[in-house]
Design a protein around this motif. Structure first.
Motif, PDB file in Angstrom:
ATOM      1  N   ILE A 270      -5.179   3.815  -5.830  1.00  0.00           N
ATOM      2  CA  ILE A 270      -4.384   4.850  -5.152  1.00  0.00           C
ATOM      3  C   ILE A 270      -3.202   5.307  -6.002  1.00  0.00           C
ATOM      4  O   ILE A 270      -2.870   6.492  -6.016  1.00  0.00           O
ATOM      5  N   GLU A 271      -2.581   4.378  -6.760  1.00  0.00           N
ATOM      6  CA  GLU A 271      -1.368   4.758  -7.492  1.00  0.00           C
ATOM      7  C   GLU A 271      -1.649   5.761  -8.604  1.00  0.00           C
ATOM      8  O   GLU A 271      -0.728   6.332  -9.170  1.00  0.00           O
TER       9      GLU A 271
ATOM     10  N   GLU B  61       0.847  -1.197   0.000  1.00  0.00           N
ATOM     11  CA  GLU B  61       0.000   0.000   0.000  1.00  0.00           C
ATOM     12  C   GLU B  61       0.881   1.245   0.000  1.00  0.00           C
ATOM     13  O   GLU B  61       0.588   2.238  -0.675  1.00  0.00           O
ATOM     14  N   GLY B  62       1.989   1.173   0.765  1.00  0.00           N
ATOM     15  CA  GLY B  62       2.923   2.289   0.776  1.00  0.00           C
ATOM     16  C   GLY B  62       3.489   2.545  -0.613  1.00  0.00           C
ATOM     17  O   GLY B  62       3.539   3.685  -1.080  1.00  0.00           O
ATOM     18  N   ALA B  63       3.871   1.468  -1.289  1.00  0.00           N
ATOM     19  CA  ALA B  63       4.423   1.611  -2.636  1.00  0.00           C
ATOM     20  C   ALA B  63       3.366   2.157  -3.592  1.00  0.00           C
ATOM     21  O   ALA B  63       3.649   3.024  -4.415  1.00  0.00           O
ATOM     22  N   ALA B  64       2.134   1.668  -3.449  1.00  0.00           N
ATOM     23  CA  ALA B  64       1.055   2.119  -4.322  1.00  0.00           C
ATOM     24  C   ALA B  64       0.782   3.608  -4.113  1.00  0.00           C
ATOM     25  O   ALA B  64       0.545   4.354  -5.062  1.00  0.00           O
ATOM     26  N   SER B  65       0.867   4.039  -2.850  1.00  0.00           N
ATOM     27  CA  SER B  65       0.599   5.455  -2.561  1.00  0.00           C
ATOM     28  C   SER B  65       1.650   6.350  -3.216  1.00  0.00           C
ATOM     29  O   SER B  65       1.422   7.536  -3.419  1.00  0.00           O
ATOM     30  N   LEU B  66       2.794   5.770  -3.559  1.00  0.00           N
ATOM     31  CA  LEU B  66       3.839   6.541  -4.216  1.00  0.00           C
ATOM     32  C   LEU B  66       3.785   6.375  -5.730  1.00  0.00           C
ATOM     33  O   LEU B  66       4.678   6.810  -6.452  1.00  0.00           O
ATOM     34  N   GLY B  67       2.733   5.707  -6.200  1.00  0.00           N
ATOM     35  CA  GLY B  67       2.509   5.631  -7.629  1.00  0.00           C
ATOM     36  C   GLY B  67       2.867   4.305  -8.282  1.00  0.00           C
ATOM     37  O   GLY B  67       2.772   4.172  -9.498  1.00  0.00           O
ATOM     38  N   ALA B  68       3.297   3.308  -7.489  1.00  0.00           N
ATOM     39  CA  ALA B  68       3.735   2.046  -8.076  1.00  0.00           C
ATOM     40  C   ALA B  68       2.544   1.157  -8.418  1.00  0.00           C
ATOM     41  O   ALA B  68       1.707   0.882  -7.573  1.00  0.00           O
ATOM     42  N   GLY B  69       2.489   0.690  -9.657  1.00  0.00           N
ATOM     43  CA  GLY B  69       1.464  -0.259 -10.074  1.00  0.00           C
ATOM     44  C   GLY B  69       1.820  -1.663  -9.600  1.00  0.00           C
ATOM     45  O   GLY B  69       2.886  -1.871  -9.017  1.00  0.00           O
TER      46      GLY B  69
ATOM     47  N   PHE C  35       1.608   6.053   6.953  1.00  0.00           N
ATOM     48  CA  PHE C  35       0.909   4.950   7.601  1.00  0.00           C
ATOM     49  C   PHE C  35       1.257   4.871   9.082  1.00  0.00           C
ATOM     50  O   PHE C  35       2.336   5.286   9.504  1.00  0.00           O
TER      51      PHE C  35
ATOM     52  N   ARG D 176       5.368  -3.000  -7.890  1.00  0.00           N
ATOM     53  CA  ARG D 176       5.345  -3.359  -6.461  1.00  0.00           C
ATOM     54  C   ARG D 176       5.932  -4.745  -6.258  1.00  0.00           C
ATOM     55  O   ARG D 176       6.716  -4.985  -5.339  1.00  0.00           O
TER      56      ARG D 176
ATOM     57  N   ILE E 223       9.445   6.751  -9.777  1.00  0.00           N
ATOM     58  CA  ILE E 223       8.249   6.340 -10.509  1.00  0.00           C
ATOM     59  C   ILE E 223       7.739   7.485 -11.385  1.00  0.00           C
ATOM     60  O   ILE E 223       7.272   7.281 -12.497  1.00  0.00           O
TER      61      ILE E 223
ATOM     62  N   PHE F 151      10.189   0.708   3.236  1.00  0.00           N
ATOM     63  CA  PHE F 151      10.668  -0.504   2.591  1.00  0.00           C
ATOM     64  C   PHE F 151      11.972  -0.951   3.241  1.00  0.00           C
ATOM     65  O   PHE F 151      12.992  -0.270   3.130  1.00  0.00           O
TER      66      PHE F 151
END
Lengths: 263, 374
Positions: B85-86, A164-172, B94, A176, B115, B100
């Protein structure tokens, strides 16, 4: 400072005793494998003749075993990684049930699983006669170890929130998977793969049922050697087996330590 | 924050939540139909106890979850309900930070920039800027598991704001920290949000946090919005009993209306105390003898000299809190009152605050409500 008898020497003695109990049979077997004539004992001279003879007789078996173990690991990765990922992403009661279900082949005796496989696929001659049949059995037996190993790492990381963190930064989804999921699952993947290879190399029960004279693996060959050849050759076989399995075990320990102790 | 971040070109985003409900697959209704407008550039605090639906609402706005059919999320008038969201260009912090572990601090902050396809040298410059702003520049090459909780929080903030999101979402970002660090970071986050000027949504169960950070506060309970208002309105004009009790202590005295006061077991509270601004708009003044309830916050009552108070009661306990003394009083209403007094009084030696001592109170302002309401 004097070391107390009860807090140091006694536990040490006990540990050594248990270790001796575990390792002595193996050591004797190894010794027998390099002894010229076991009737006369090691004093009668040591030799690698028997080891060489085993290699001559069973080189193809060793190769097949390694190929099988590698193939098992690859198949387990292809099946187990997605499964572990899905289970980690959806921690529900159904997921727990699924996890227990894939453990079944470990709990059921290998002979029973093998029998079930023969009933299911036995009529399919080209499959029944080949190494692929053994591969199926090994995958069935080892898959839960791969899944559990990867799942443990993913669950401890809370992979869902990381994604979810990665997605919030734009990662599909693919990005991810490649940049977050797989790199973080690596210790589990490594530990799982080594475990699976080790189990595959040593598996006997099921393989004994599934093999044909042309598709022997190391442990089956070992039983064969014990049954049909002189003691020294059978013991030399143990030496060959140990040479293959011990490095794997050591690597596995290291991988497991890396997986649990963080980077 | 360390460096003064200049206001960015990113125009703040206005958000509209229309008829959004969320029912989980197991049938639990986490959120009832909610309508909400978030103004461009404001910090909106979502406040409520655990399970009130505040995180669900945040996740709907973030795009981590989707509303039941019929609900819509609009960003500047554009329907983004179906976007994950992306593709919403939001930044999120969070509760567990979600950093990461396979990357260094700098790589974490650079992730979103990569990205976006930002050129490597610009990326490095932005990462440095962010780390300096959050005062963690020396940690750039550290691994995540070498950081303390407070440091992780700073990295999480830096990572979220680095790509200049249109909306910043913060999900209980301070909950995992200890009290002292929480206070310090709360001030920093406040300054950061003001400096960035980004629209921000801040979810918390801590009323002090919500009131300190929010331009407006949304109080939620049982999947519904109980009240939306400025921190002052929420505190002093709560829309109901739940809000009144959730955002602070509320004293209640039941009595009957008689002449210019409210008669209660401890005496008569003059109606003048209930200032006109505190009267619910349009409410009719009930007639004499009607049962009513007075509500006031602990700081709205003062300890009075003998003979000067409105009501008389008995001290049951008093606690020295450092900056003030909290006194529990019974015999005034049906339930014990909590009042506070400042100054250098030591309740351990001061006989007037000993348990059992008589005490008189003046109530300075108190809204009046017909009994059973509010």
């Amino acid at each position: 400072m004097t070391r107390s008898v009860f807090r140091f020497w006694l536990p040490l003695g006990f540990t050594l005793l248990v270790s001796a109990f575990l390792i002595l049979p193996v050591l004797l077997s190894v010794l027998a494998g390099v002894t010229l004539n076991w009737q006369r004992g090691p004093a009668g001279g040591l030799t690698f003749r028997w080891v060489a003879e085993v290699w001559g007789l069973y080189a193809d078996t060793v190769l097949r075993t390694l190929l099988l173990a590698g193939a098992t690991a690859i198949a387990d990765l292809l099946l187990g990684l997605p499964l572990a990922y899905v289970l980690a992403r959806h921690p529900s009661r159904k997921a727990r049930l699924m996890e227990e279900l894939i453990m079944l082949p470990v709990a059921v005796p290998g002979l029973a699983t093998a029998l079930a496989l023969i009933i299911l696929y036995g009529g399919w001659q080209s499959l029944r006669g080949g190494s692929v049949f053994i591969l199926i059995g090994h995958v069935l037996f080892t898959l839960p170890f791969m899944v559990r190993s990867v799942l443990a790492v993913l669950a401890a990381l809370d992979i869902r929130t990381l994604e979810e963190g990665a997605a919030s930064l734009g990662a599909g989804p693919w990005r991810r998977l490649l940049t977050v999921v797989l790199p973080n699952a690596r210790p589990g993947i490594l530990a799982g793969a080594l475990m699976v290879v080790t189990l595959s190399v040593g598996e006997f029960n099921m393989t004994w049922m599934l093999h044909t004279p042309l598709t022997k693996t190391l442990p089956v060959g070992l039983a064969d050697a014990y049954a049909s050849m002189r003691l020294e050759i059978a013991s030399a076989y143990t030496v060959v087996f140990l040479l293959m399995i011990v490095p794997l075990l050591v690597l596995m320990q290291k991988a497991a330590a890396a997986a649990s102790g963080g980077r | 924050m360390g460096g003064q971040p200049e206001r960015r070109t990113q125009t703040p985003l206005a958000i509209r939540v229309e008829g959004c409900a969320r029912t989980f697959p197991d049938g639990v209704r986490a959120l009832d139909r909610v309508d909400l407008d978030i103004r461009a550039g404001e910090t909106l605090a979502l406040l409520g106890p655990s399970g009130c639906g505040k995180t669900t609402l945040l996740r709907l706005i973030a795009g981590l979850d989707h509303p039941d059919p019929g609900g819509r999320i609009l960003f500047d008038g554009e329907d983004v309900t179906a976007l994950p969201i992306e593709r919403r260009r939001v930044g999120m912090v969070f509760q567990s930070y979600a950093l990461f572990p396979n990357m260094s601090v700098a790589a974490n902050v650079a992730y979103g920039l990569k990205i976006q396809g930002m050129a490597p040298d610009m990326r490095r410059a932005r990462v440095t800027e962010m780390l300096e702003m959050m005062r963690i520049a020396p940690l750039a090459d550290r691994a995540i598991d070498q950081l303390s909780g407070g440091q992780r929080q700073r990295v999480a903030l830096a990572r979220a704001i680095a790509p200049r999101p249109r909306l910043l979402l913060l999900d209980e970002p301070l909950t995992a920290l200890d009290a002292k660090l929480r206070d310090a970071l709360r001030v920093e986050i406040d300054q950061l949000l003001r400096a960035l000027g980004t629209t921000a949504l801040y979810v918390t169960h801590d009323q002090a946090e919500a009131m300190a950070l929010g331009d407006r506060v949304v109080v939620m309970t049982h999947g519904r919005i109980a009240q939306i208002g400025t921190p002052y309105e929420i505190y002093h004009r709560p829309a109901g009993r739940f809000v009144a009790d959730f955002v602070g202590l509320m004293n209640r005295i039941r009595g009957t209306l008689s002449g210019d006061g409210v008669r209660c077991p401890g005496g008569i509270v003059p109606l003048a105390a209930a200032g006109p601004s505190h009267r619910p708009a349009g409410a009719r003044r009930p007639g004499d003898g009607a049962p009513v309830e007075i509500q006031f916050r602990p700081e709205d009552a003062v300890v009075a000299a003998p003979g000067q108070g409105h009501v008389r009661g008995t001290v049951t306990a008093s606690f020295f809190l450092g900056d003030r003394v909290r006194i529990l009083v019974e015999g005034v209403g049906t339930t014990p009152l909590t009042v506070e007094t400042g100054g250098r009084i030591d309740p351990l030696t001061d006989a007037t605050l000993a348990a059992g001592a008589p005490i008189e109170l003046r109530i300075q302002s108190a809204p009046l409500a017909p009994e059973g309401e509010a």
